[in-house]
Write a protein that holds these residues in place. Sequence first.
Motif, PDB file in Angstrom:
ATOM      1  N   TRP A  33       0.848  -1.188   0.000  1.00 52.66           N
ATOM      2  CA  TRP A  33       0.000   0.000   0.000  1.00 52.66           C
ATOM      3  C   TRP A  33       0.885   1.238   0.000  1.00 52.66           C
ATOM      4  N   GLN A  34       0.397   2.289  -0.642  1.00 50.16           N
ATOM      5  CA  GLN A  34       1.046   3.594  -0.545  1.00 50.16           C
ATOM      6  C   GLN A  34       0.312   4.446   0.469  1.00 50.16           C
ATOM      7  N   VAL A  35       1.062   5.084   1.348  1.00 49.26           N
ATOM      8  CA  VAL A  35       0.507   6.056   2.278  1.00 49.26           C
ATOM      9  C   VAL A  35       1.158   7.391   1.963  1.00 49.26           C
ATOM     10  N   ILE A  36       0.355   8.333   1.504  1.00 48.36           N
ATOM     11  CA  ILE A  36       0.865   9.627   1.053  1.00 48.36           C
ATOM     12  C   ILE A  36       0.366  10.705   2.018  1.00 48.36           C
ATOM     13  N   LEU A  37       1.274  11.288   2.758  1.00 48.22           N
ATOM     14  CA  LEU A  37       0.930  12.351   3.698  1.00 48.22           C
ATOM     15  C   LEU A  37       1.242  13.691   3.046  1.00 48.22           C
ATOM     16  N   LEU A  38       0.221  14.509   2.858  1.00 51.24           N
ATOM     17  CA  LEU A  38       0.361  15.857   2.294  1.00 51.24           C
ATOM     18  C   LEU A  38       0.140  16.845   3.434  1.00 51.24           C
ATOM     19  N   VAL A  39       1.183  17.567   3.826  1.00 55.39           N
ATOM     20  CA  VAL A  39       1.145  18.334   5.071  1.00 55.39           C
ATOM     21  C   VAL A  39       1.255  19.832   4.785  1.00 55.39           C
ATOM     22  N   ASP A  40       0.248  20.547   5.185  1.00 53.21           N
ATOM     23  CA  ASP A  40       0.218  22.008   5.111  1.00 53.21           C
ATOM     24  C   ASP A  40       1.228  22.566   6.111  1.00 53.21           C
ATOM     25  N   GLN A  41       2.187  23.378   5.634  1.00 54.00           N
ATOM     26  CA  GLN A  41       3.189  23.917   6.544  1.00 54.00           C
ATOM     27  C   GLN A  41       2.944  25.396   6.863  1.00 54.00           C
ATOM     28  N   SER A  42       1.661  25.814   6.798  1.00 55.23           N
ATOM     29  CA  SER A  42       1.329  27.155   7.270  1.00 55.23           C
ATOM     30  C   SER A  42       1.534  27.205   8.784  1.00 55.23           C
ATOM     31  N   GLY A  43       1.711  28.408   9.323  1.00 56.43           N
ATOM     32  CA  GLY A  43       2.106  28.566  10.725  1.00 56.43           C
ATOM     33  C   GLY A  43       1.184  27.895  11.713  1.00 56.43           C
ATOM     34  N   SER A  44      -0.115  27.854  11.434  1.00 53.13           N
ATOM     35  CA  SER A  44      -1.078  27.274  12.376  1.00 53.13           C
ATOM     36  C   SER A  44      -0.984  25.760  12.446  1.00 53.13           C
ATOM     37  N   MET A  45      -0.243  25.139  11.528  1.00 54.05           N
ATOM     38  CA  MET A  45      -0.200  23.678  11.449  1.00 54.05           C
ATOM     39  C   MET A  45       1.079  23.095  12.035  1.00 54.05           C
ATOM     40  N   ALA A  46       1.780  23.857  12.872  1.00 57.77           N
ATOM     41  CA  ALA A  46       3.085  23.416  13.374  1.00 57.77           C
ATOM     42  C   ALA A  46       3.018  22.059  14.065  1.00 57.77           C
ATOM     43  N   ASP A  47       2.046  21.864  14.955  1.00 57.94           N
ATOM     44  CA  ASP A  47       1.936  20.582  15.660  1.00 57.94           C
ATOM     45  C   ASP A  47       1.706  19.436  14.688  1.00 57.94           C
ATOM     46  N   SER A  48       0.865  19.670  13.682  1.00 60.38           N
ATOM     47  CA  SER A  48       0.577  18.612  12.721  1.00 60.38           C
ATOM     48  C   SER A  48       1.796  18.297  11.860  1.00 60.38           C
ATOM     49  N   VAL A  49       2.587  19.308  11.537  1.00 60.41           N
ATOM     50  CA  VAL A  49       3.818  19.072  10.777  1.00 60.41           C
ATOM     51  C   VAL A  49       4.764  18.181  11.585  1.00 60.41           C
ATOM     52  N   ILE A  50       4.927  18.502  12.867  1.00 61.06           N
ATOM     53  CA  ILE A  50       5.814  17.714  13.732  1.00 61.06           C
ATOM     54  C   ILE A  50       5.348  16.263  13.802  1.00 61.06           C
ATOM     55  N   HIS A  51       4.074  16.061  14.069  1.00 63.03           N
ATOM     56  CA  HIS A  51       3.564  14.705  14.229  1.00 63.03           C
ATOM     57  C   HIS A  51       3.507  13.956  12.894  1.00 63.03           C
ATOM     58  N   SER A  52       3.334  14.669  11.799  1.00 61.24           N
ATOM     59  CA  SER A  52       3.373  14.013  10.492  1.00 61.24           C
ATOM     60  C   SER A  52       4.762  13.464  10.209  1.00 61.24           C
ATOM     61  N   ALA A  53       5.778  14.248  10.520  1.00 60.78           N
ATOM     62  CA  ALA A  53       7.154  13.795  10.306  1.00 60.78           C
ATOM     63  C   ALA A  53       7.457  12.555  11.139  1.00 60.78           C
ATOM     64  N   VAL A  54       7.029  12.577  12.400  1.00 61.96           N
ATOM     65  CA  VAL A  54       7.293  11.439  13.284  1.00 61.96           C
ATOM     66  C   VAL A  54       6.469  10.221  12.855  1.00 61.96           C
ATOM     67  N   THR A  55       5.207  10.441  12.470  1.00 56.70           N
ATOM     68  CA  THR A  55       4.362   9.339  12.012  1.00 56.70           C
ATOM     69  C   THR A  55       4.935   8.691  10.758  1.00 56.70           C
ATOM     70  N   ALA A  56       5.364   9.520   9.804  1.00 58.22           N
ATOM     71  CA  ALA A  56       5.949   8.985   8.572  1.00 58.22           C
ATOM     72  C   ALA A  56       7.187   8.150   8.874  1.00 58.22           C
ATOM     73  N   ALA A  57       8.001   8.618   9.813  1.00 60.23           N
ATOM     74  CA  ALA A  57       9.208   7.869  10.181  1.00 60.23           C
ATOM     75  C   ALA A  57       8.859   6.523  10.799  1.00 60.23           C
TER      76      ALA A  57
END
Length: 372
Positions: free
Chosen positions: A209-233
């Motif tokens: 399966w492919q899992v494609i995470l598309l992450v908005d890096q606008s300022g309000s999404m900082a927590d989601s960016v951090i957790h997306s990086a860790v989740t992807a890893a």
Amino acid sequence: MTDPILERWRLLLGEPGGACLGGGPLGPQAAARDAAMEWLYGRDEDLRRRGVRRGGTGGSVPTTVDWLDDITRLFPKETVERLQRDAIERYEIHDVVTDPAVLEHIEPNQALLRAVLRTKHLMSPHVLRLARRIVETVVRQLMDRLATEVRTAFSGAKARRPGRLRQARNFDVTRTLRANLGRYRPETGKVVIETPYFFTRTRRHLEQWQVILLVDQSGSMADSVIHSAVTAACLWGLPGVRTHLVAFDTEVVDLTSDVDDPVELLMKVQLGGGTDIARAAAYGAGLIDRPRRAIVALISDFYEGGDPHRLVRVVRGLVEQGTKVLGLAALDERAEPAYDREVGQRLADAGAFVGAMTPGELASFVAEHVGR
């Protein structure tokens, strides 16, 4: 002896709350706490206008380093993190994360990591090396927590046959209720469970399966960016999963080559700027090899600076070809979404699941589909 509850009110209100103690002085430790709080909240014009904080009784704290040392000594850890977060996010005291002397002393936490990501463009190479310690420490902590959740989610697919291992996560609610309905008690409104049933978890041959995470890096999404990086890893290299991570604002940056190193990945993220979600969704669609074996997680607040009509068309096309599409307004530990509900509703109408997830919930969603 001073009533501790009244003393807390005095510390909350500052000098105008002196009546809480009948006009008496604070003790030495309380006075030091008052001075530390005044250093931070005394600069708040709104509080001063409301007469909440208007000068403290303690001595002045001349530098950020001294203030950080003081609050670490005077307050419990949870309070220290709240004070640090207010200093960075509410009052924009950037030297908390840009002063080398501060960075050498400070205890890393997630608020500081967000601050590093927002201000790293202001840092010299030397300061950036010191700030990297914060990124590495917090990412390691998040990885340790999430890796356990991911391993649990991928420990095996549920099989519809009785299991001998009686664990809460394997409890078969539907079968148990069906088998025990004859023991329903109308007077209590409850079913008496005589025989509980459980799933077994077995490993199957997993199709890719492919899992494609598309992450908005606008300022309000900082927590989601951090957790997306860790989740992807954490998903990287798992059997049956090929992970992509793409960050976007008005441009799209494919960070998949760095997914196995979330620290390096986060150091490349540039928070802020505009947003073209449709462009990112179209890029993600172009990565898909087998539509019915793909999950696209679009992580954004959905405040579209591009073309919302194009965004809806792309998402509808993905759904129609059999791709699972998640529109996640938050991917973090709190999963508290704040987003453009009109655009979110349009994406839901197009067939996407729209909401918020914790990283563990996303891992479980992926595991359920990969294990089928």
